[in-house]
Design a protein around this motif. Structure first.
Motif, short mmCIF file in Angstrom:
data_model
loop_
_atom_site.label_atom_id
_atom_site.label_comp_id
_atom_site.label_asym_id
_atom_site.label_seq_id
_atom_site.Cartn_x
_atom_site.Cartn_y
_atom_site.Cartn_z
N GLU A 151 15.52 14.31 24.68
CA GLU A 151 14.57 15.28 25.22
C GLU A 151 14.57 15.22 26.75
OE1 GLU A 151 9.73 15.79 25.12
OE2 GLU A 151 10.60 13.87 24.60
N PRO A 152 14.63 16.37 27.45
CA PRO A 152 14.55 16.35 28.91
C PRO A 152 13.12 16.07 29.37
CG PRO A 152 14.74 18.60 28.13
CD PRO A 152 14.85 17.71 26.92
N VAL A 153 12.98 15.18 30.35
CA VAL A 153 11.69 14.86 30.95
C VAL A 153 11.85 14.76 32.46
CG1 VAL A 153 10.79 13.63 28.94
CG2 VAL A 153 11.99 12.37 30.68
N ILE A 183 16.92 12.30 30.71
CA ILE A 183 17.00 12.52 29.27
C ILE A 183 16.38 11.30 28.61
CG2 ILE A 183 18.55 12.68 27.28
CD1 ILE A 183 18.48 15.24 28.80
N ARG A 184 15.38 11.51 27.76
CA ARG A 184 14.76 10.42 27.02
C ARG A 184 15.44 10.30 25.67
NH1 ARG A 184 8.58 10.83 25.69
NH2 ARG A 184 8.61 11.24 27.91
N GLU A 185 16.08 9.14 25.44
CA GLU A 185 16.77 8.90 24.17
C GLU A 185 15.75 8.84 23.04
OE1 GLU A 185 19.09 5.38 24.65
OE2 GLU A 185 20.43 6.31 26.10
N VAL A 217 8.66 21.03 30.03
CA VAL A 217 9.30 19.75 30.32
C VAL A 217 8.21 18.76 30.70
CG1 VAL A 217 10.93 18.56 31.83
CG2 VAL A 217 11.41 20.88 31.11
N PRO A 218 8.00 17.71 29.88
CA PRO A 218 6.91 16.76 30.17
C PRO A 218 7.22 15.90 31.39
CG PRO A 218 8.15 16.06 28.25
CD PRO A 218 8.70 17.38 28.67
N LYS A 219 6.14 15.47 32.06
CA LYS A 219 6.27 14.58 33.23
C LYS A 219 5.90 13.16 32.81
CE LYS A 219 5.41 18.03 36.75
NZ LYS A 219 4.63 18.38 37.92
N VAL A 220 6.70 12.19 33.26
CA VAL A 220 6.47 10.78 32.99
C VAL A 220 6.22 10.12 34.33
CG1 VAL A 220 7.50 8.68 32.07
CG2 VAL A 220 8.01 10.87 31.00
N TYR A 221 5.11 9.37 34.44
CA TYR A 221 4.78 8.70 35.69
C TYR A 221 5.05 7.23 35.64
CZ TYR A 221 2.49 13.04 36.91
OH TYR A 221 2.23 14.35 37.20
#
Length: 79
Positions: free
Chosen positions: A25-27, A41-43, A75-79
């Motif tokens: 998934e793209p993040v 890309i989150r595996e 597209v989710p954001k990861v902090y």
């Protein structure tokens, strides 16, 4: 003394990466301090992030998403 003109030429636009759906998934990984954003890309199995591209402007993100058929708002954001 030899001066290379390659240092002062025009900036090249970055190549648009092709995101494969089976890769994950793209993040967007975002820095709280500097605001820097990196497309990753989150595996699916491990949750690891693989860096794809540094996003320098909202236009770059829109361009990558349009080329890959992804909605930039989703597209989710990861902090």
């Amino acid at each position: 003394m030899v001066v290379s003109m390659g240092l002062f030429g025009r900036k090249k636009s970055p190549d648009i990466p092709v995101l494969k759906p089976e890769a994950g998934e793209p993040v967007l990984r975002c820095s709280i301090c500097t605001g820097e954003q990196t497309l990753c890309i989150r595996e699916a199995g491990s949750g690891r992030l693989k860096e794809i591209m540094l996003i320098r402007s909202p236009g770059e993100l829109e361009e990558v998403c349009r080329a890959n058929g992804i909605d930039p708002e989703k597209v989710p954001k990861v902090y």
